[in-house]
Design a protein around this motif. Structure first.
Motif, mmCIF file in Angstrom:
data_model
loop_
_atom_site.group_PDB
_atom_site.id
_atom_site.type_symbol
_atom_site.label_atom_id
_atom_site.label_comp_id
_atom_site.label_asym_id
_atom_site.label_seq_id
_atom_site.Cartn_x
_atom_site.Cartn_y
_atom_site.Cartn_z
ATOM 1 N N VAL A 1 0.848 -1.185 0.000
ATOM 2 C CA VAL A 1 0.000 0.000 0.000
ATOM 3 C C VAL A 1 0.887 1.240 0.000
ATOM 4 N N VAL A 2 0.682 2.092 -0.971
ATOM 5 C CA VAL A 2 1.480 3.314 -1.077
ATOM 6 C C VAL A 2 0.886 4.368 -0.154
ATOM 7 N N PRO A 3 1.660 4.867 0.801
ATOM 8 C CA PRO A 3 1.133 5.877 1.729
ATOM 9 C C PRO A 3 1.027 7.255 1.070
ATOM 10 N N ASP A 4 0.262 8.141 1.692
ATOM 11 C CA ASP A 4 0.108 9.505 1.176
ATOM 12 C C ASP A 4 1.257 10.410 1.614
ATOM 13 N N GLU A 5 1.959 10.008 2.675
ATOM 14 C CA GLU A 5 3.042 10.827 3.210
ATOM 15 C C GLU A 5 4.245 9.928 3.495
ATOM 16 N N ILE B 1 7.305 14.342 2.826
ATOM 17 C CA ILE B 1 6.526 14.948 1.741
ATOM 18 C C ILE B 1 5.168 14.264 1.609
ATOM 19 N N ARG B 2 4.201 15.023 1.129
ATOM 20 C CA ARG B 2 2.905 14.454 0.766
ATOM 21 C C ARG B 2 2.954 14.153 -0.723
ATOM 22 N N ILE B 3 2.541 12.959 -1.104
ATOM 23 C CA ILE B 3 2.711 12.518 -2.494
ATOM 24 C C ILE B 3 1.414 11.986 -3.095
ATOM 25 N N ARG B 4 1.444 11.860 -4.399
ATOM 26 C CA ARG B 4 0.363 11.202 -5.143
ATOM 27 C C ARG B 4 1.020 10.201 -6.093
ATOM 28 N N ALA B 5 0.692 8.930 -5.911
ATOM 29 C CA ALA B 5 1.270 7.894 -6.771
ATOM 30 C C ALA B 5 0.797 8.083 -8.205
ATOM 31 N N LEU B 6 1.694 7.856 -9.161
ATOM 32 C CA LEU B 6 1.395 8.051 -10.581
ATOM 33 C C LEU B 6 1.463 6.718 -11.326
ATOM 34 N N SER B 7 0.589 6.580 -12.305
ATOM 35 C CA SER B 7 0.581 5.383 -13.148
ATOM 36 C C SER B 7 0.909 5.769 -14.584
ATOM 37 N N SER B 8 1.583 4.879 -15.284
ATOM 38 C CA SER B 8 1.929 5.112 -16.685
ATOM 39 C C SER B 8 0.779 4.711 -17.606
ATOM 40 N N GLN B 9 0.813 5.266 -18.805
ATOM 41 C CA GLN B 9 -0.116 4.898 -19.867
ATOM 42 C C GLN B 9 0.691 4.335 -21.039
ATOM 43 N N PRO B 10 0.183 3.296 -21.732
ATOM 44 C CA PRO B 10 0.959 2.689 -22.824
ATOM 45 C C PRO B 10 1.334 3.671 -23.919
ATOM 46 N N GLY B 11 0.392 4.526 -24.308
ATOM 47 C CA GLY B 11 0.671 5.506 -25.341
ATOM 48 C C GLY B 11 0.649 4.951 -26.749
ATOM 49 N N ALA B 12 0.619 3.637 -26.882
ATOM 50 C CA ALA B 12 0.593 2.972 -28.193
ATOM 51 C C ALA B 12 0.166 1.526 -27.960
ATOM 52 N N SER B 13 0.020 0.794 -29.045
ATOM 53 C CA SER B 13 -0.364 -0.610 -28.925
ATOM 54 C C SER B 13 0.775 -1.419 -28.314
#
Length: 227
Positions: free
Chosen positions: A6-10, A113-125
């Motif tokens: 679980v990714v924490p917020d802080e 720090i307070r953070i927001r987890a980021l997810s990637s997008q494929p951007g192509a097939s």
């Protein structure tokens, strides 16, 4: 099976110059500063998670913050830690995900720090990203051969990495020599775009190596002044 993390917020954070920490990457660290020794004790007693942020040299000296971090950092979990008799520690941090820094919560006794987890997008097939993965592997092989660098454990390991996103992230973390581009690759959430940027840089590196070899006229690097 390992429980879901679980990714924490802080989280605590280390702000380091010329470092961009990617998901899946393994980062060895030597902990010796008192603030980070304090941080490590607290982290080991909780979830073993903290962030690595690159030092933003563009903002250095232009704000009240003595260690301005880049907006995008890497979140990691401690996989191994060895404490020495003198109180310092060696540890191995494995990248979990990209994280956007929303705010600095505190700087004492260490930065949080307070953070927001980021997810990637494929951007192509998937097929297109697989094609760029194969192209990146080819470019890495060419550059290492031109630079007369022996295949390392890393390059052998990369052959086993099937996932395009994991491949480009591990390759960028380990082989990208341009700190500014490395941070940009960390900040790029589009996987396809990430491949394009890194592949372009490697092609440029290869052409520069070829040109240098041509200008050297076959002389070894230590004798280039004789040309």
């Amino acid at each position: 099976m390992e429980a879901e993390i679980v990714v924490p917020d802080e989280v605590p954070v280390m702000t380091l110059p010329n470092v961009a920490f990617f998901p899946q990457a393994l980062l060895p660290l030597h902990i010796f500063e008192p603030r980070y020794r304090h941080m490590l004790r607290d982290v080991l007693a909780s979830n073993r998670i903290f962030a690595i942020a690159g030092l933003d040299l563009r903002q250095l000296g232009q704000s009240e913050n003595p260690e301005p971090p880049h907006r995008i950092a890497g979140l990691g979990i401690i996989r191994a830690c060895q404490k020495k008799d003198n109180g310092t520690s060696n540890l191995l941090l494995q990248g979990l995900c990209r994280a956007e820094i929303d705010s600095i919560v505190s700087d004492e006794p260490y930065r949080r720090i307070r953070i927001r987890a980021l997810s990637s997008q494929p951007g192509a097939s998937l097929d297109e990203n697989e094609r760029l993965r194969a192209e990146l592997a080819r470019l890495i092989k060419i550059k290492l051969k031109l630079a007369a660098t022996q295949a390392s454990d890393l390059t052998r390991f990369l052959k086993t990495v099937a996932d395009p996103e994991a491949f480009v992230d591990i390759a960028a973390f380990s082989l990208c020599e341009n700190p500014a581009l490395k941070q940009k690759l960390l900040e790029t959430l589009d996987v396809h775009r990430r491949f394009q940027l890194f592949n372009r840089e490697l092609r440029r590196d290869i052409e520069q190596i070829k040109l240098r070899r041509k200008l050297q006229g076959g002389l070894a690097d230590e004798h280039i002044a004789d040309n």
